[in-house]
Design a protein around this motif. Sequence first.
Motif, PDB file in Angstrom:
ATOM      1  N   ALA A   1       0.850  -1.189   0.000  1.00 15.48           N
ATOM      2  CA  ALA A   1       0.000   0.000   0.000  1.00 15.48           C
ATOM      3  C   ALA A   1       0.886   1.239   0.000  1.00 15.48           C
ATOM      4  CB  ALA A   1      -0.930  -0.024   1.207  1.00 15.48           C
ATOM      5  N   MET A   2       1.269   1.675  -1.195  1.00 20.96           N
ATOM      6  CA  MET A   2       2.091   2.881  -1.291  1.00 20.96           C
ATOM      7  C   MET A   2       1.329   4.081  -0.725  1.00 20.96           C
ATOM      8  SD  MET A   2       2.536   1.032  -4.353  1.00 20.96           S
ATOM      9  CE  MET A   2       3.141   1.419  -5.969  1.00 20.96           C
ATOM     10  N   ILE A   3       0.038   4.123  -1.001  1.00 15.96           N
ATOM     11  CA  ILE A   3      -0.764   5.274  -0.588  1.00 15.96           C
ATOM     12  C   ILE A   3      -0.765   5.419   0.941  1.00 15.96           C
ATOM     13  CG2 ILE A   3      -3.014   4.047  -0.536  1.00 15.96           C
ATOM     14  CD1 ILE A   3      -2.649   7.504  -2.033  1.00 15.96           C
ATOM     15  N   THR A   4      -0.719   4.296   1.652  1.00 12.89           N
ATOM     16  CA  THR A   4      -0.734   4.355   3.118  1.00 12.89           C
ATOM     17  C   THR A   4       0.558   5.001   3.620  1.00 12.89           C
ATOM     18  OG1 THR A   4      -2.116   2.397   3.141  1.00 12.89           O
ATOM     19  CG2 THR A   4      -1.025   2.939   5.200  1.00 12.89           C
ATOM     20  N   ASN A   5       1.679   4.555   3.092  1.00 18.34           N
ATOM     21  CA  ASN A   5       2.961   5.160   3.489  1.00 18.34           C
ATOM     22  C   ASN A   5       3.028   6.635   3.118  1.00 18.34           C
ATOM     23  OD1 ASN A   5       4.735   3.647   4.977  1.00 18.34           O
ATOM     24  ND2 ASN A   5       5.329   2.388   3.235  1.00 18.34           N
TER      25      ASN A   5
ATOM     26  N   ILE B   1       6.387  10.109   8.800  1.00 19.60           N
ATOM     27  CA  ILE B   1       7.288  10.442   7.685  1.00 19.60           C
ATOM     28  C   ILE B   1       7.010  11.863   7.181  1.00 19.60           C
ATOM     29  CG2 ILE B   1       8.071   9.750   5.366  1.00 19.60           C
ATOM     30  CD1 ILE B   1       7.217   6.904   6.001  1.00 19.60           C
ATOM     31  N   TYR B   2       5.713  12.193   7.072  1.00 16.08           N
ATOM     32  CA  TYR B   2       5.341  13.494   6.499  1.00 16.08           C
ATOM     33  C   TYR B   2       4.575  14.323   7.532  1.00 16.08           C
ATOM     34  CZ  TYR B   2       6.303  10.787   2.314  1.00 16.08           C
ATOM     35  OH  TYR B   2       6.911   9.980   1.389  1.00 16.08           O
TER      36      TYR B   2
ATOM     37  N   PHE C   1       8.833   5.744  -0.033  1.00 19.94           N
ATOM     38  CA  PHE C   1       8.126   6.484  -1.090  1.00 19.94           C
ATOM     39  C   PHE C   1       8.443   5.813  -2.425  1.00 19.94           C
ATOM     40  CE2 PHE C   1       8.009  10.093  -4.201  1.00 19.94           C
ATOM     41  CZ  PHE C   1       6.644  10.308  -4.151  1.00 19.94           C
ATOM     42  N   THR C   2       7.486   5.054  -2.925  1.00 25.73           N
ATOM     43  CA  THR C   2       7.760   4.244  -4.119  1.00 25.73           C
ATOM     44  C   THR C   2       6.628   4.378  -5.156  1.00 25.73           C
ATOM     45  OG1 THR C   2       6.772   2.392  -2.950  1.00 25.73           O
ATOM     46  CG2 THR C   2       9.171   2.476  -2.966  1.00 25.73           C
ATOM     47  N   PRO C   3       6.444   5.582  -5.708  1.00 26.83           N
ATOM     48  CA  PRO C   3       5.339   5.733  -6.665  1.00 26.83           C
ATOM     49  C   PRO C   3       5.513   4.890  -7.927  1.00 26.83           C
ATOM     50  CG  PRO C   3       6.737   7.683  -6.676  1.00 26.83           C
ATOM     51  CD  PRO C   3       7.211   6.822  -5.543  1.00 26.83           C
TER      52      PRO C   3
ATOM     53  N   GLU D   1      -6.605   6.607   6.416  1.00 28.43           N
ATOM     54  CA  GLU D   1      -6.979   6.895   7.811  1.00 28.43           C
ATOM     55  C   GLU D   1      -6.323   5.941   8.787  1.00 28.43           C
ATOM     56  OE1 GLU D   1     -11.224   7.098   7.986  1.00 28.43           O
ATOM     57  OE2 GLU D   1     -11.245   9.198   7.332  1.00 28.43           O
ATOM     58  N   ILE D   2      -6.132   4.715   8.354  1.00 31.50           N
ATOM     59  CA  ILE D   2      -5.612   3.688   9.258  1.00 31.50           C
ATOM     60  C   ILE D   2      -4.232   4.077   9.790  1.00 31.50           C
ATOM     61  CG2 ILE D   2      -4.340   2.047   7.756  1.00 31.50           C
ATOM     62  CD1 ILE D   2      -7.286   0.941   9.760  1.00 31.50           C
ATOM     63  N   ILE D   3      -3.448   4.734   8.965  1.00 33.56           N
ATOM     64  CA  ILE D   3      -2.092   5.077   9.394  1.00 33.56           C
ATOM     65  C   ILE D   3      -2.078   6.342  10.264  1.00 33.56           C
ATOM     66  CG2 ILE D   3      -1.286   6.475   7.428  1.00 33.56           C
ATOM     67  CD1 ILE D   3       1.275   4.432   7.696  1.00 33.56           C
TER      68      ILE D   3
END
Lengths: 356, 175
Positions: free
Chosen positions: A254-258, A264-265, A294-296, B76-78
């Motif tokens: 899940a790239m979007i989660t990171n 991190i941000y 970060f791996t788009p 949201e989970i993160i």
Amino acid sequence: MIKTTQHIFSREIEARKGKHIDILELFQQITGELVFRIFFGGELENITIEGKPPSTYLSKLIEITAENTRAPENLLLGLKGIKLGLFKRNRDCLHQCKKFLSFCSEMIQLKKKKFEQGEGLSETPDLLTILLQSQKQSKGTDDEFSDEEILHEFITFFFGGMDSTSHMLTMATYFFTKQSEEVQRALMKEAIELSQAGPNILSDLLSKAENIHAFLKETLRVATPTGILVARDAAESHYIEDVYVKKGMIVNMAMITNNYNPLIYQDPYRFNLNRWIKGHPDFEHEAHKNPFSFTPFSAGPRNCIGQHLAIIQGKIILSLFLSTYNYTLPPGYEMHYKVELLYEPREILYLDIEKK
Amino acid sequence: MESQSNLTVQASWSQILLMLLGFLIVRVCWKYARLWLILQGFKKQGAEVCFKIPQGIYYQRKIDTKNGDGFKWFKEIIQKNPKVRFLATHIGTTPIIYLVDPSLVKAFLSDPSKYPKSAIYEPFMPLLRHGLLLSHKYPMEKTQKNFISNLQTRVHYFTASSYDQDYSAHLLQRD
């Protein structure tokens, strides 16, 4: 690349008189035509499949095929379930697939004919010529390339080179309107410099466009076209570190989660291009520590083969667009997102565009 | 006598149907119960779990899309648990994990040979089966080999190669 982009912009925007232009479709046409020219050495202008430009046709085909992947008949029976044609979505998918395959086969056969006659060979062959040369060289060996393999590679590159870049550009166009005047000015300055260089654009000028580079990276963080990877099945039971993965389970990342990780941000929901500018107080050191955070374009041996091309295309197309046209979003438009195969606007983003 | 025997046959058919239906329901329940247990196991290992009968993550994404963002749950989970290692959910009764922790991501991406592209992409196969995106192991190696062997004898690949001198090197480093 620059001439083609300028030509398509003026052709399409003038043809539609600048009003209510589906910006994703426009960018798909541009990236589609560019990819077609770069990879296959051909022109797509005036070519249509059932009245649609091939890039638009392919994009719709991908969308409907993605819809079929989520359908119960696929989850229960796989491709056989789709081939039964029980639902309209199955029949549309099969029909469009057949049409597109036949279009691509025709393109390849034309090229093959030219190739066999020794026409169009140059020191800088396009990808299709390279594939045909490979086929010729590998004939009779274990690595021989079949016509079907060439066809599938052709479609893979057409799709890969067109769709994700056009999605990134669509999101960037939207986010540009949400920036402060100061940020917009900085971006515009670089866009003008790049577009004025015209066909003589050099690598150092592209590298100097620090703000545009950071802007695209932030776009890829906030609304990356590929929020998750193409899912994979575990071929055997094994461990990923201490996590037991049983054979047959689906594994993905899940790239979007990171991309929204608050560790991190800082303030991850805020669009802030300065996170990517070295020396700026907002520069995110954490994001640069680990290349797997970060791996788009994914990472490792099977990362995206076209990532550099996508960024170069993105910088050039965005610069030409911003420096040549003024545009407005529909009144009250706020971006909502949906996930098809890629992450994209839920409602079509129509822009009113006029030349400066 | 005849009508009595017909009745017996009818009753046993309906019984058989009922039994089959019962068996099917038990089987489906068992599959979801087993799935739930697997997901609970993942939870103990640091996963955040989404369990939604029947479709799982597809259903969650549908709800989230209605609410404005198809990846809402993923984002949201993160915020709630920034140290989450992975997400565990399902598609139908098949468990699926989404890796988040960069060290898990690294381990996963470093060895693609264990992971063919999922069977859920079957509808894409007529278009992309042998392409770089969906092919696995040998076909993919063959493609890369064919590209790379040609690249070595060519100066330009994409127009990009004239821009980025490291580009060919980057491609050659793959696998």
